[in-house]
Design a protein around this motif. Structure first.
Motif, mmCIF file in Angstrom:
data_model
loop_
_atom_site.group_PDB
_atom_site.id
_atom_site.type_symbol
_atom_site.label_atom_id
_atom_site.label_comp_id
_atom_site.label_asym_id
_atom_site.label_seq_id
_atom_site.Cartn_x
_atom_site.Cartn_y
_atom_site.Cartn_z
ATOM 1 N N ASP A 59 -6.577 24.283 11.023
ATOM 2 C CA ASP A 59 -8.056 23.544 11.034
ATOM 3 C C ASP A 59 -8.843 23.268 9.732
ATOM 4 O O ASP A 59 -9.354 24.295 9.262
ATOM 5 C CB ASP A 59 -9.231 24.962 11.989
ATOM 6 N N LEU A 60 -8.671 22.189 9.992
ATOM 7 C CA LEU A 60 -9.346 21.911 8.521
ATOM 8 C C LEU A 60 -11.036 21.857 7.918
ATOM 9 O O LEU A 60 -11.406 20.082 9.028
ATOM 10 C CB LEU A 60 -8.623 20.729 7.537
ATOM 11 N N TYR A 80 4.259 14.361 2.152
ATOM 12 C CA TYR A 80 3.884 15.139 1.009
ATOM 13 C C TYR A 80 2.337 14.482 1.192
ATOM 14 O O TYR A 80 1.828 15.774 0.809
ATOM 15 C CB TYR A 80 4.696 13.501 -0.225
ATOM 16 N N PHE A 81 1.527 13.696 1.476
ATOM 17 C CA PHE A 81 -0.118 13.821 1.307
ATOM 18 C C PHE A 81 -0.326 14.259 1.837
ATOM 19 O O PHE A 81 -2.150 15.308 1.632
ATOM 20 C CB PHE A 81 -0.400 12.291 1.077
ATOM 21 N N ASP A 82 -0.439 15.172 3.206
ATOM 22 C CA ASP A 82 -0.853 15.767 4.212
ATOM 23 C C ASP A 82 -0.949 17.077 3.368
ATOM 24 O O ASP A 82 -1.697 18.005 3.338
ATOM 25 C CB ASP A 82 0.064 15.744 5.953
ATOM 26 N N ARG A 83 0.360 17.323 2.614
ATOM 27 C CA ARG A 83 0.403 18.605 1.975
ATOM 28 C C ARG A 83 -0.290 19.066 1.029
ATOM 29 O O ARG A 83 -1.310 19.871 0.589
ATOM 30 C CB ARG A 83 1.865 19.084 1.534
ATOM 31 N N ASP A 112 -3.109 17.173 0.958
ATOM 32 C CA ASP A 112 -5.192 17.653 1.646
ATOM 33 C C ASP A 112 -5.040 19.054 1.956
ATOM 34 O O ASP A 112 -6.083 19.271 1.272
ATOM 35 C CB ASP A 112 -5.011 16.800 2.445
ATOM 36 N N LEU A 113 -3.668 19.766 2.519
ATOM 37 C CA LEU A 113 -3.789 20.744 2.848
ATOM 38 C C LEU A 113 -4.515 21.671 1.683
ATOM 39 O O LEU A 113 -5.055 22.860 1.273
ATOM 40 C CB LEU A 113 -2.714 21.563 3.290
ATOM 41 N N LEU A 114 -3.937 21.710 0.520
ATOM 42 C CA LEU A 114 -3.692 22.618 -0.539
ATOM 43 C C LEU A 114 -5.158 22.708 -1.257
ATOM 44 O O LEU A 114 -5.930 22.754 -1.093
ATOM 45 C CB LEU A 114 -3.028 21.854 -1.626
ATOM 46 N N LEU A 115 -5.614 20.632 -1.170
ATOM 47 C CA LEU A 115 -6.429 20.810 -1.568
ATOM 48 C C LEU A 115 -8.109 21.389 -1.315
ATOM 49 O O LEU A 115 -8.879 22.144 -1.275
ATOM 50 C CB LEU A 115 -7.553 19.520 -1.521
ATOM 51 N N ALA A 116 -8.111 21.035 0.750
ATOM 52 C CA ALA A 116 -9.039 22.192 0.905
ATOM 53 C C ALA A 116 -8.436 23.741 1.331
ATOM 54 O O ALA A 116 -9.389 24.291 0.802
ATOM 55 C CB ALA A 116 -8.716 21.770 2.709
ATOM 56 N N THR A 117 -7.433 23.987 1.173
ATOM 57 C CA THR A 117 -7.679 25.907 1.155
ATOM 58 C C THR A 117 -7.830 26.002 -0.113
ATOM 59 O O THR A 117 -7.867 27.198 -0.209
ATOM 60 C CB THR A 117 -6.136 26.286 1.548
#
Ligand code: ZN
Length: 414
Positions: A108-109, A403-406, A408-413
């Motif tokens: 959940d982002l 690649y970009f989903d990953r 985004d995930l890193l940025l969000a967490t």
């Protein structure tokens, strides 16, 4: 000031009348059934209840978001591997599976940075039919209880103003139009640079069935460009769109000037033995890495350090950047390999390292993909066919998404 009053009035009436429900803005499905990802964007968190079910119509994933409402047509990507169709009902989304899959993780982002929407991500992975069935039987009981609870508590919840999150960026109470979504996405578009190898006086490898590498990779690259352009998340540029020769250093310079987030050089291979076939992906080798600094100086690919940054500090920052770029290139390559495997055969040791000039930008993650061997009859036919081109392009597009989903995930967490 008049417009402000009108705006407040609109907002107020919206607070009194608008249902506090999750407005789904988009639904996307990507993957191959071994690994498939569902991404749903919404203006409020959807917090769904999810059920794996086996019905007369087959295996489904039924998702009932918390107070879900569809007041307009969201946009969604075409379903792909593992999920062959999905339907949006007034209060739920049903995904129809073409193979047994189970939920691997749920993410959940919240909105972050330029991303104004909530993103709900469901990662699925392929399992045996037995495992799916066991899970579905368990979920069936849960589903029955859930539906019973829902119908008994179908009273509308009272509106509580405190529940309404401030939405300074969306004064309009109308659901975002597709155009607005496009604009929103445009602000944070990732720049993808596709580099069709060779061209003009340099034809590259010659195909065993006739034709040349420079044409084959240009057609695939143009197809890929059109595919990426459909996706509002990206801006795509090609280093050449016609049969011209472009110097290697100019290809890299173009990518850097465009502010590339990812550079993909597209080639087709040649081997002495006609039996050798399959795709492969190259990232920079250690030897190549050693010449990045010198090459960057020579062609003016310096990193934009602030004035007054000492040489020691800029050296350290340069080192860190080069290392991070190399690591990101490898991550993209690792996403790309299994996707290429969906499009055709793979060369053994598919991810390789080489000292290649076009991979020398200090700050742009870069790979060179060899989409197959033109010296192999079956590969050459595949690469020259419309269907083969589409499959290669789709594979690369899926890897770009992953690649970009990953990221985004890193940025969000973080
Ligand atoms: Zn080549």
């Amino acid at each position: 000031m008049h417009s402000v009053k009108v705006f407040l009035l609109v907002l107020l009436s919206a607070l009194l009348t608008a249902p506090l429900s999750a407005q789904v803005q988009s639904v996307g499905v990507a993957g191959d059934g071994e690994f498939t990802r569902i991404t749903i964007t919404s203006e409020t968190p959807i917090r769904p209840d999810i059920f794996l079910r086996e019905t007369e119509d087959g295996m489904i994933i039924e998702m009932v978001p918390n107070d879900f409402r569809l007041t307009h047509q969201p946009f969604f990507a075409e379903p792909t591997g593992g999920i062959f169709a999905y339907t949006l009902d007034t209060d739920r989304i049903v995904f129809e599976l073409d193979r047994p899959m189970m939920i691997m993780r749920e993410i959940d982002l919240p909105p972050s940075g330029n991303e104004r929407l909530y993103r709900y991500i469901l990662d699925l992975s392929g399992v045996s039919e037995t495992r799916f069935r066991t899970a579905a039987q368990r979920d069936e009981k849960r589903f029955a209880r859930f539906e019973a609870d829902r119908s008994s508590s179908a009273m509308p919840a009272p509106v509580q103003v405190a529940d309404i999150a401030p939405q300074p960026e969306s004064p309009s109470t109308k659901p975002a139009s597709f155009g607005a979504l496009m604009q929103m996405a445009a602000r944070q578009r990732k720049v993808i640079v596709i580099d069709p190898g060779h061209g003009g006086r340099d034809p590259g490898a010659l195909a065993i069935i006739g034709g040349k590498e420079s044409d084959v990779v240009l057609k695939t690259s143009l197809k890929l460009k059109r595919m990426i352009e459909q996706d509002p998340r990206y801006l795509v540029k090609l280093t050449r769109e016609t049969d011209i020769y472009v110097e290697h250093e100019d290809r890299v310079t173009m990518a850097r000037n465009w502010g590339a987030d990812l550079f993909i050089s597209v080639h087709a291979d040649a081997a002495g033995a006609p039996t050798v076939s399959g795709a492969s992906v190259y990232t920079i080798s250690t030897r190549g890495e050693a010449r990045i600094d010198g090459t960057a100086k020579k062609y003016g690919w310096e990193l934009p350090f602030e004035d007054g940054t000492s040489e020691e500090v800029s050296d350290i920052l340069q080192d860190l950047t080069v290392r991070e770029t190399k690591s990101n290139s490898s991550i993209f390559a690792e996403f790309l390999v299994p996707e290429l495997g969906q499009a055709g055969p793979l060369l053994r040791n598919t991810h390789r390292q080489k000292n290649l000039f076009v991979l020398l930008a200090p700050d742009v993650p870069a790979v060179l993909v060899e989409i197959g061997f033109l010296t192999n009859t079956s590969d050459a036919r595949r690469l020259k066919s419309e269907r083969g081109r589409r499959k290669s392009a789709e594979a690369i597009k899926r890897a770009i998404d992953a690649y970009f989903d990953r990221q985004d995930l890193l940025l969000a967490t973080n």
